[in-house]
Design a protein around this motif. Structure first.
Motif, PDB file in Angstrom:
ATOM      1  N   GLY A  16       0.817  -1.208   0.000  1.00 33.11           N
ATOM      2  CA  GLY A  16       0.000   0.000   0.000  1.00 33.11           C
ATOM      3  C   GLY A  16       0.852   1.260   0.000  1.00 33.11           C
ATOM      4  O   GLY A  16       0.569   2.212  -0.739  1.00 33.11           O
ATOM      5  N   LEU A  17       1.904   1.268   0.830  1.00 28.68           N
ATOM      6  CA  LEU A  17       2.795   2.429   0.859  1.00 28.68           C
ATOM      7  C   LEU A  17       3.506   2.610  -0.475  1.00 28.68           C
ATOM      8  O   LEU A  17       3.640   3.737  -0.961  1.00 28.68           O
ATOM      9  N   VAL A  20       0.898   4.061  -2.939  1.00 30.87           N
ATOM     10  CA  VAL A  20       0.621   5.481  -2.680  1.00 30.87           C
ATOM     11  C   VAL A  20       1.812   6.332  -3.114  1.00 30.87           C
ATOM     12  O   VAL A  20       1.645   7.364  -3.769  1.00 30.87           O
ATOM     13  N   LEU A  21       3.010   5.889  -2.761  1.00 24.32           N
ATOM     14  CA  LEU A  21       4.206   6.636  -3.151  1.00 24.32           C
ATOM     15  C   LEU A  21       4.359   6.675  -4.676  1.00 24.32           C
ATOM     16  O   LEU A  21       4.688   7.717  -5.247  1.00 24.32           O
ATOM     17  N   ILE A  23       1.940   6.503  -6.908  1.00 25.58           N
ATOM     18  CA  ILE A  23       0.917   7.405  -7.442  1.00 25.58           C
ATOM     19  C   ILE A  23       1.311   8.858  -7.212  1.00 25.58           C
ATOM     20  O   ILE A  23       1.149   9.699  -8.105  1.00 25.58           O
ATOM     21  N   LEU A  24       1.835   9.178  -6.031  1.00 22.18           N
ATOM     22  CA  LEU A  24       2.279  10.550  -5.760  1.00 22.18           C
ATOM     23  C   LEU A  24       3.410  10.965  -6.693  1.00 22.18           C
ATOM     24  O   LEU A  24       3.421  12.096  -7.200  1.00 22.18           O
TER      25      LEU A  24
END
Length: 118
Positions: A16-17, A20-21, A23-24
């Motif tokens: 998940g991290l 998210v990273l 995508i950012l």
């Protein structure tokens, strides 16, 4: 598979991290930096010429991914996903081989792995 509940939770959190990273990074840097000589990678793979200035096999990797999609975004996500899988496998291998029981040490090491500049 014999995955303990805690390891399953850690895996989900780490993936998940990474997601998210990723995508950012994709949002804030929509166009990945492409070296001016990226075409040289593809040319050396197409002509089967050894390019001593580049990592061995990298041009074949780019050509392989390019066969599925010419998009730089696809190349980014494939490379990022392979990096994430390799880092997580390395992290759990170290945890298993060195019998790391300290959660603080494991999570600190995981944080360095996930948020590394590369």
């Amino acid at each position: 598979m014999f995955i303990k509940k805690q390891q399953k939770r850690e895996l989900i959190i780490m993936f998940g991290l990474y997601l998210v990273l990723g995508i950012l990074i994709q949002i804030y840097y929509p166009y990945p930096f492409v070296y001016p000589d990226s075409g040289a990678y593809l040319l050396s793979a197409a002509e089967e010429v050894v390019n001593a200035w580049r990592p061995m096999g990298y041009s074949y990797y780019i050509r392989f991914v390019h066969a599925f999609s010419p998009s730089l975004t696809v190349l980014y996500w494939v490379s990022y996903g392979l990096n994430a899988i390799a880092c997580i496998l390395f992290l759990f291998s170290v945890k298993y081989l060195f019998k790391i029981t300290s959660k603080i040490l494991f999570y600190t090491f995981a944080g360095f792995m996930i948020f590394s500049p590369s």
